[in-house]
Design a protein around this motif. Sequence first.
Motif, PDB file in Angstrom:
ATOM      1  N   ILE A 178       5.382   4.626   2.064  1.00  0.00           N
ATOM      2  CA  ILE A 178       4.843   3.270   1.949  1.00  0.00           C
ATOM      3  C   ILE A 178       5.109   2.498   3.236  1.00  0.00           C
ATOM      4  CG2 ILE A 178       4.966   1.105   0.638  1.00  0.00           C
ATOM      5  CD1 ILE A 178       6.190   2.894  -1.662  1.00  0.00           C
ATOM      6  N   ASN A 179       4.091   1.878   3.773  1.00  0.00           N
ATOM      7  CA  ASN A 179       4.254   1.030   4.947  1.00  0.00           C
ATOM      8  C   ASN A 179       5.150  -0.154   4.577  1.00  0.00           C
ATOM      9  OD1 ASN A 179       3.736  -1.142   6.915  1.00  0.00           O
ATOM     10  ND2 ASN A 179       2.141   0.203   7.707  1.00  0.00           N
ATOM     11  N   ASP A 223       9.971  -4.070  -4.293  1.00  0.00           N
ATOM     12  CA  ASP A 223       8.515  -3.944  -4.196  1.00  0.00           C
ATOM     13  C   ASP A 223       8.109  -2.508  -3.874  1.00  0.00           C
ATOM     14  OD1 ASP A 223       8.184  -6.606  -4.761  1.00  0.00           O
ATOM     15  OD2 ASP A 223       8.017  -7.241  -2.674  1.00  0.00           O
ATOM     16  N   ASP A 272       3.189  -3.865   5.344  1.00  0.00           N
ATOM     17  CA  ASP A 272       2.116  -4.400   4.493  1.00  0.00           C
ATOM     18  C   ASP A 272       2.143  -3.859   3.066  1.00  0.00           C
ATOM     19  OD1 ASP A 272       1.093  -1.805   4.674  1.00  0.00           O
ATOM     20  OD2 ASP A 272      -0.405  -2.330   6.186  1.00  0.00           O
ATOM     21  N   GLY A 273       3.032  -2.910   2.775  1.00  0.00           N
ATOM     22  CA  GLY A 273       3.174  -2.410   1.413  1.00  0.00           C
ATOM     23  C   GLY A 273       2.146  -1.385   0.984  1.00  0.00           C
ATOM     24  N   LYS A 274       1.300  -0.935   1.883  1.00  0.00           N
ATOM     25  CA  LYS A 274       0.255   0.021   1.509  1.00  0.00           C
ATOM     26  C   LYS A 274       0.807   1.449   1.497  1.00  0.00           C
ATOM     27  CE  LYS A 274      -3.544  -2.780   3.359  1.00  0.00           C
ATOM     28  NZ  LYS A 274      -4.664  -2.833   4.346  1.00  0.00           N
ATOM     29  N   VAL A 275       0.271   2.265   0.581  1.00  0.00           N
ATOM     30  CA  VAL A 275       0.679   3.662   0.483  1.00  0.00           C
ATOM     31  C   VAL A 275       0.044   4.447   1.624  1.00  0.00           C
ATOM     32  CG1 VAL A 275       0.557   5.767  -0.899  1.00  0.00           C
ATOM     33  CG2 VAL A 275       0.986   3.559  -2.014  1.00  0.00           C
ATOM     34  N   ILE A 276       0.885   5.126   2.384  1.00  0.00           N
ATOM     35  CA  ILE A 276       0.409   5.936   3.508  1.00  0.00           C
ATOM     36  C   ILE A 276       0.035   7.332   3.029  1.00  0.00           C
ATOM     37  CG2 ILE A 276       1.051   6.947   5.734  1.00  0.00           C
ATOM     38  CD1 ILE A 276       3.088   4.633   6.021  1.00  0.00           C
ATOM     39  N   GLU A 277       0.870   7.872   2.127  1.00  0.00           N
ATOM     40  CA  GLU A 277       0.656   9.229   1.640  1.00  0.00           C
ATOM     41  C   GLU A 277       1.375   9.411   0.318  1.00  0.00           C
ATOM     42  OE1 GLU A 277       1.279  13.818   3.245  1.00  0.00           O
ATOM     43  OE2 GLU A 277       2.725  12.250   3.798  1.00  0.00           O
ATOM     44  N   ASP A 326       3.326   2.036  13.779  1.00  0.00           N
ATOM     45  CA  ASP A 326       2.863   1.265  12.627  1.00  0.00           C
ATOM     46  C   ASP A 326       3.989   0.531  11.916  1.00  0.00           C
ATOM     47  OD1 ASP A 326       0.250   2.099  13.063  1.00  0.00           O
ATOM     48  OD2 ASP A 326       0.507   3.895  11.837  1.00  0.00           O
ATOM     49  N   GLU A 386       2.274   4.790  -8.218  1.00  0.00           N
ATOM     50  CA  GLU A 386       1.383   5.779  -7.602  1.00  0.00           C
ATOM     51  C   GLU A 386       1.279   7.044  -8.454  1.00  0.00           C
ATOM     52  OE1 GLU A 386      -1.300   6.772  -4.564  1.00  0.00           O
ATOM     53  OE2 GLU A 386      -0.286   4.874  -5.024  1.00  0.00           O
ATOM     54  N   THR A 427       5.782   0.038  -6.163  1.00  0.00           N
ATOM     55  CA  THR A 427       4.599   0.698  -5.600  1.00  0.00           C
ATOM     56  C   THR A 427       4.680   2.211  -5.770  1.00  0.00           C
ATOM     57  OG1 THR A 427       4.285  -1.062  -3.971  1.00  0.00           O
ATOM     58  CG2 THR A 427       3.259   1.068  -3.490  1.00  0.00           C
TER      59      THR A 427
END
Length: 262
Positions: free
Chosen positions: A166-167, A83, A170-175, A146, A91, A87
Amino acid sequence: MNSASSRSRTLKAVGALSLAAATALLMTGCGQNSDSASSAATSEAAKVVPQKQTTTPSATAQLTEDQQERKTVLDATKVTFDDAATTATGEVAGSKLVELDLEGVDDDDNQSPSPTATGSPTGSPSPTGSPSPTGTGSPSVSPGADGPVWVAEVAEKDGTIHTVRINAVDGKVIEARVDADQDADDKKQTADWLAQATQTPQQAAKVATEKKKGTVTSVSLEDNEGDGVIWQVDVVGSDWKKTTFDVDAKNDTIVREETDED
């Protein structure tokens, strides 16, 4: 005469019966006293001899520092390697994965990039002793407040590297940013390696986990000492030990396997 003899025989019989009864009573009493004494002795012995402990140390208490570190990070990680790879490449349009590392797991070995790390000269040693595509590195990093983070390097067709963080919860892009310290030679090397890698990192990870069941914590494209390129895959098993596989990036053959016992 006959009457006296009869009485004498009767008295003897009564005496014999009385003696037998007394003997039986005495033997019964001795048996009870013996049983009581044995019970008392057993009770006293139980007070003196300690009971054997059956409790065994917990598995966690037996882990090495490195194994405990891996366990801590992986227990908190919810986003899988697959995953995170999807992601990261999503990006940057048209990019391919060059490296993906779970931060905080054996970072001293993997040298995963960090946005705050300063770049090292091109061609710094990689885990296999070969230069890495970007030559960047960072010190060991533990999961922050986090949670754990996947750090990816993805490359455009011309070899330009982007770092995507990527976190891992939760799978969200941090930077997502372009690596600023690349020169023309760096980009050409990365593009050449990717052109040689006909097998994807996901295929290499599948080969490694088929050999050893576990969780993929790192995949990176490396030079195989001048003999083509490999995908280097780290897998952490249920015993929290890490096994590193070098998988030929052209045919998915495992060319090297090493388990870290720490």
